[in-house]
Design a protein around this motif. Structure first.
Motif, PDB file in Angstrom:
ATOM      1  N   ILE A 156       0.839  -1.206   0.000  1.00 22.00           N
ATOM      2  CA  ILE A 156       0.000   0.000   0.000  1.00 22.00           C
ATOM      3  C   ILE A 156       0.877   1.261   0.000  1.00 22.00           C
ATOM      4  CG2 ILE A 156      -1.635   1.337   1.396  1.00 22.00           C
ATOM      5  CD1 ILE A 156      -2.824  -1.395   2.278  1.00 22.00           C
ATOM      6  N   LEU A 157       1.927   1.264   0.836  1.00 25.82           N
ATOM      7  CA  LEU A 157       2.825   2.426   0.850  1.00 25.82           C
ATOM      8  C   LEU A 157       3.533   2.574  -0.495  1.00 25.82           C
ATOM      9  CD1 LEU A 157       4.227   4.756   2.233  1.00 25.82           C
ATOM     10  CD2 LEU A 157       5.916   3.151   3.155  1.00 25.82           C
ATOM     11  N   ALA A 158       3.954   1.456  -1.082  1.00 19.07           N
ATOM     12  CA  ALA A 158       4.627   1.519  -2.388  1.00 19.07           C
ATOM     13  C   ALA A 158       3.704   2.124  -3.438  1.00 19.07           C
ATOM     14  CB  ALA A 158       5.075   0.120  -2.810  1.00 19.07           C
ATOM     15  N   LEU A 159       2.431   1.723  -3.416  1.00 20.93           N
ATOM     16  CA  LEU A 159       1.478   2.265  -4.396  1.00 20.93           C
ATOM     17  C   LEU A 159       1.234   3.751  -4.171  1.00 20.93           C
ATOM     18  CD1 LEU A 159      -1.074  -0.684  -4.558  1.00 20.93           C
ATOM     19  CD2 LEU A 159       0.331   0.187  -6.431  1.00 20.93           C
ATOM     20  N   VAL A 160       1.072   4.148  -2.917  1.00 17.60           N
ATOM     21  CA  VAL A 160       0.848   5.578  -2.609  1.00 17.60           C
ATOM     22  C   VAL A 160       2.058   6.402  -3.072  1.00 17.60           C
ATOM     23  CG1 VAL A 160       0.576   7.244  -0.739  1.00 17.60           C
ATOM     24  CG2 VAL A 160      -0.717   5.104  -0.698  1.00 17.60           C
ATOM     25  N   GLY A 161       3.249   5.858  -2.880  1.00 13.78           N
ATOM     26  CA  GLY A 161       4.465   6.587  -3.214  1.00 13.78           C
ATOM     27  C   GLY A 161       4.686   6.804  -4.695  1.00 13.78           C
ATOM     28  N   THR A 162       3.955   6.079  -5.551  1.00  7.62           N
ATOM     29  CA  THR A 162       4.132   6.282  -6.999  1.00  7.62           C
ATOM     30  C   THR A 162       3.769   7.705  -7.424  1.00  7.62           C
ATOM     31  OG1 THR A 162       1.916   5.377  -7.378  1.00  7.62           O
ATOM     32  CG2 THR A 162       3.762   3.864  -7.611  1.00  7.62           C
ATOM     33  N   VAL A 163       3.011   8.391  -6.582  1.00  4.44           N
ATOM     34  CA  VAL A 163       2.662   9.789  -6.882  1.00  4.44           C
ATOM     35  C   VAL A 163       3.932  10.633  -7.020  1.00  4.44           C
ATOM     36  CG1 VAL A 163       1.495  11.832  -5.961  1.00  4.44           C
ATOM     37  CG2 VAL A 163       0.444   9.587  -5.703  1.00  4.44           C
ATOM     38  N   ASN A 164       4.968  10.241  -6.296  1.00  2.00           N
ATOM     39  CA  ASN A 164       6.205  11.029  -6.306  1.00  2.00           C
ATOM     40  C   ASN A 164       6.998  10.887  -7.604  1.00  2.00           C
ATOM     41  OD1 ASN A 164       8.157  12.698  -4.896  1.00  2.00           O
ATOM     42  ND2 ASN A 164       9.469  10.886  -4.824  1.00  2.00           N
ATOM     43  N   ILE A 165       6.795   9.789  -8.351  1.00  2.00           N
ATOM     44  CA  ILE A 165       7.614   9.543  -9.545  1.00  2.00           C
ATOM     45  C   ILE A 165       7.358  10.598 -10.639  1.00  2.00           C
ATOM     46  CG2 ILE A 165       8.253   7.886 -11.324  1.00  2.00           C
ATOM     47  CD1 ILE A 165       9.141   7.133  -8.493  1.00  2.00           C
ATOM     48  N   PRO A 166       6.093  10.866 -11.010  1.00  2.00           N
ATOM     49  CA  PRO A 166       5.892  11.937 -12.010  1.00  2.00           C
ATOM     50  C   PRO A 166       6.334  13.302 -11.499  1.00  2.00           C
ATOM     51  CG  PRO A 166       3.783  11.114 -11.163  1.00  2.00           C
ATOM     52  CD  PRO A 166       4.829  10.167 -10.705  1.00  2.00           C
ATOM     53  N   ILE A 167       6.286  13.508 -10.181  1.00  2.00           N
ATOM     54  CA  ILE A 167       6.770  14.789  -9.631  1.00  2.00           C
ATOM     55  C   ILE A 167       8.272  14.913  -9.869  1.00  2.00           C
ATOM     56  CG2 ILE A 167       7.123  16.090  -7.487  1.00  2.00           C
ATOM     57  CD1 ILE A 167       4.487  14.935  -6.476  1.00  2.00           C
ATOM     58  N   ILE A 168       9.010  13.798  -9.662  1.00  3.71           N
ATOM     59  CA  ILE A 168      10.453  13.822  -9.930  1.00  3.71           C
ATOM     60  C   ILE A 168      10.707  14.137 -11.404  1.00  3.71           C
ATOM     61  CG2 ILE A 168      12.546  12.414 -10.022  1.00  3.71           C
ATOM     62  CD1 ILE A 168      11.449  10.811  -7.658  1.00  3.71           C
ATOM     63  N   ASN A 169       9.970  13.454 -12.270  1.00  7.31           N
ATOM     64  CA  ASN A 169      10.196  13.626 -13.706  1.00  7.31           C
ATOM     65  C   ASN A 169       9.888  15.045 -14.184  1.00  7.31           C
ATOM     66  OD1 ASN A 169      11.121  11.082 -14.598  1.00  7.31           O
ATOM     67  ND2 ASN A 169       9.086  10.216 -14.334  1.00  7.31           N
ATOM     68  N   LYS A 170       8.816  15.608 -13.682  1.00  8.34           N
ATOM     69  CA  LYS A 170       8.382  16.915 -14.175  1.00  8.34           C
ATOM     70  C   LYS A 170       8.879  18.079 -13.335  1.00  8.34           C
ATOM     71  CE  LYS A 170       6.174  17.206 -17.264  1.00  8.34           C
ATOM     72  NZ  LYS A 170       6.568  17.231 -18.687  1.00  8.34           N
ATOM     73  N   SER A 171       9.624  17.794 -12.261  1.00  7.02           N
ATOM     74  CA  SER A 171      10.030  18.858 -11.339  1.00  7.02           C
ATOM     75  C   SER A 171      10.852  19.945 -12.037  1.00  7.02           C
ATOM     76  CB  SER A 171      10.844  18.260 -10.187  1.00  7.02           C
ATOM     77  OG  SER A 171      11.970  17.558 -10.687  1.00  7.02           O
ATOM     78  N   VAL A 172      11.710  19.556 -12.997  1.00  6.62           N
ATOM     79  CA  VAL A 172      12.538  20.563 -13.668  1.00  6.62           C
ATOM     80  C   VAL A 172      11.736  21.379 -14.681  1.00  6.62           C
ATOM     81  CG1 VAL A 172      14.724  19.367 -13.324  1.00  6.62           C
ATOM     82  CG2 VAL A 172      13.303  18.798 -15.306  1.00  6.62           C
ATOM     83  N   ASP A 173      10.538  20.874 -15.038  1.00  2.00           N
ATOM     84  CA  ASP A 173       9.677  21.636 -15.951  1.00  2.00           C
ATOM     85  C   ASP A 173       8.689  22.503 -15.178  1.00  2.00           C
ATOM     86  OD1 ASP A 173      10.843  20.355 -18.174  1.00  2.00           O
ATOM     87  OD2 ASP A 173       9.526  18.629 -17.910  1.00  2.00           O
ATOM     88  N   TRP A 174       8.207  21.989 -14.029  1.00  2.00           N
ATOM     89  CA  TRP A 174       7.223  22.737 -13.241  1.00  2.00           C
ATOM     90  C   TRP A 174       7.850  23.860 -12.418  1.00  2.00           C
ATOM     91  CZ3 TRP A 174       4.458  17.747 -11.082  1.00  2.00           C
ATOM     92  CH2 TRP A 174       3.686  17.188 -12.107  1.00  2.00           C
ATOM     93  N   TRP A 175       9.091  23.618 -11.922  1.00  2.00           N
ATOM     94  CA  TRP A 175       9.753  24.623 -11.093  1.00  2.00           C
ATOM     95  C   TRP A 175      11.121  24.924 -11.702  1.00  2.00           C
ATOM     96  CZ3 TRP A 175       7.632  20.197  -8.549  1.00  2.00           C
ATOM     97  CH2 TRP A 175       6.427  20.443  -7.905  1.00  2.00           C
ATOM     98  N   TYR A 176      11.341  26.150 -12.105  1.00  4.04           N
ATOM     99  CA  TYR A 176      12.630  26.536 -12.691  1.00  4.04           C
ATOM    100  C   TYR A 176      13.607  26.860 -11.564  1.00  4.04           C
ATOM    101  CZ  TYR A 176      10.144  26.765 -17.102  1.00  4.04           C
ATOM    102  OH  TYR A 176       9.405  26.439 -18.206  1.00  4.04           O
ATOM    103  N   THR A 177      14.187  25.807 -11.019  1.00  2.00           N
ATOM    104  CA  THR A 177      15.135  25.965  -9.918  1.00  2.00           C
ATOM    105  C   THR A 177      16.543  25.673 -10.414  1.00  2.00           C
ATOM    106  OG1 THR A 177      14.549  23.718  -9.270  1.00  2.00           O
ATOM    107  CG2 THR A 177      13.447  25.508  -8.113  1.00  2.00           C
ATOM    108  N   LEU A 178      17.419  25.275  -9.526  1.00  2.00           N
ATOM    109  CA  LEU A 178      18.841  25.168  -9.870  1.00  2.00           C
ATOM    110  C   LEU A 178      19.148  23.990 -10.791  1.00  2.00           C
ATOM    111  CD1 LEU A 178      21.413  26.698  -9.257  1.00  2.00           C
ATOM    112  CD2 LEU A 178      21.770  25.211  -7.281  1.00  2.00           C
TER     113      LEU A 178
END
Length: 269
Positions: free
Chosen positions: A182-204
């Motif tokens: 159950i925790l592994a499934l809930v955590g999949t939400v973080n994977i697209p955030i990792i992938n798109k983080s450099v597009d959604w937030w223009y950080t370092l």
């Protein structure tokens, strides 16, 4: 999903022999004994392929790829950093999918794969974070910044650690497997955030080097050894996952007759 449930029901009821031979290998994967025996045949070839591809990729990337115009030779850590980051995320999906299969179809082997995938993924995530820090010092002037990509990767490490912790938090193996899944499934939400983080937030953090929808943002002489290293890491991951899963199979099936016979044969041989 019901069709696959019906297939497994057929296996349990002894009707699997009527199935098409092209699908029988998939159903048999659900058997820890079958997986253990077959994976022993795959391991030598997979290990050899992983060693060869990684050796080629490392020599190509470290010795023959051209120096980066801005970063000099420090960019070469990309040949470890990017493949490790790729596998850290892909490994999480594999772990979550295995957990989902265990929850839905009660396949014993899937929970074993899920448990085996957690420490491998955690190590790869740590390698990605560590090499990123080493790369960050000469590039950004700092080992660590609370950048969106780096922070989401750190969360991924915590998720792996959480799944591993849950494996040992219950006396019941079944309860531990379900909670981890159950925790592994809930955590999949973080994977697209990792992938798109450099597009959604223009950080370092720099934009993604490799995208499926566009050409790589680096010269082909640098990109090709990186591609070879990514393939090598996937092969290495397969070897590590099979080895860990085989150990978990022996641990959980130690009271079965086939494992006892195996141990007896090994001791006698």
């Amino acid at each position: 999903m019901s069709w696959l449930s019906d297939k497994f029901s057929n296996i349990l009821s002894g009707e699997s022999s009527k199935e098409s031979p092209s699908w029988q290998w998939f159903y048999r994967l659900g058997s820890p004994r079958w997986f253990y025996q077959r994976s022993g045949q795959w391991l030598p070839w997979l290990s050899l392929a992983a060693l060869l591809v990684l050796a080629i990729g490392l020599v190509w990337g470290l010795a023959f790829a051209p120096e980066d115009a801005k970063q000099g030779n420090s960019f070469r850590i990309i040949y470890i950093h990017v493949p490790a980051a790729f596998l850290a995320q892909s490994g999480y999906f594999i772990m979550a999918i295995a957990g989902a299969i265990g929850l839905i179809w009660k396949m014993k082997i899937s929970y074993m794969v899920m448990k085996a995938a957690a420490p491998i993924g955690a190590v790869l995530t740590f390698i990605a974070l560590f090499t990123g820090a080493v790369w960050g010092k000469p590039t950004w002037g700092a080992y660590w910044v609370w950048d969106a990509r780096i922070t989401s990767m750190l969360i991924l490490l915590f998720l792996y650690a959480g799944v591993m912790a849950l494996q040992y938090a219950y006396h019941s193996v079944d309860a531990a497997s379900k909670a981890s899944a159950i925790l592994a499934l809930v955590g999949t939400v973080n994977i697209p955030i990792i992938n798109k983080s450099v597009d959604w937030w223009y950080t370092l953090h720099q934009p993604a080097t490799i995208k499926l929808t566009s050409a790589p943002s680096m010269h082909m002489d640098m990109f090709m050894p990186l591609l070879v290293m990514i393939v090598g890491f996937y092969l290495f991951y397969a070897v590590a996952l099979i080895l860990h899963t085989r150990n978990e199979i022996l641990r959980r099936e130690r009271k079965t007759s086939w494992v006892r016979e195996l141990v007896t044969a090994k001791a006698g041989g």
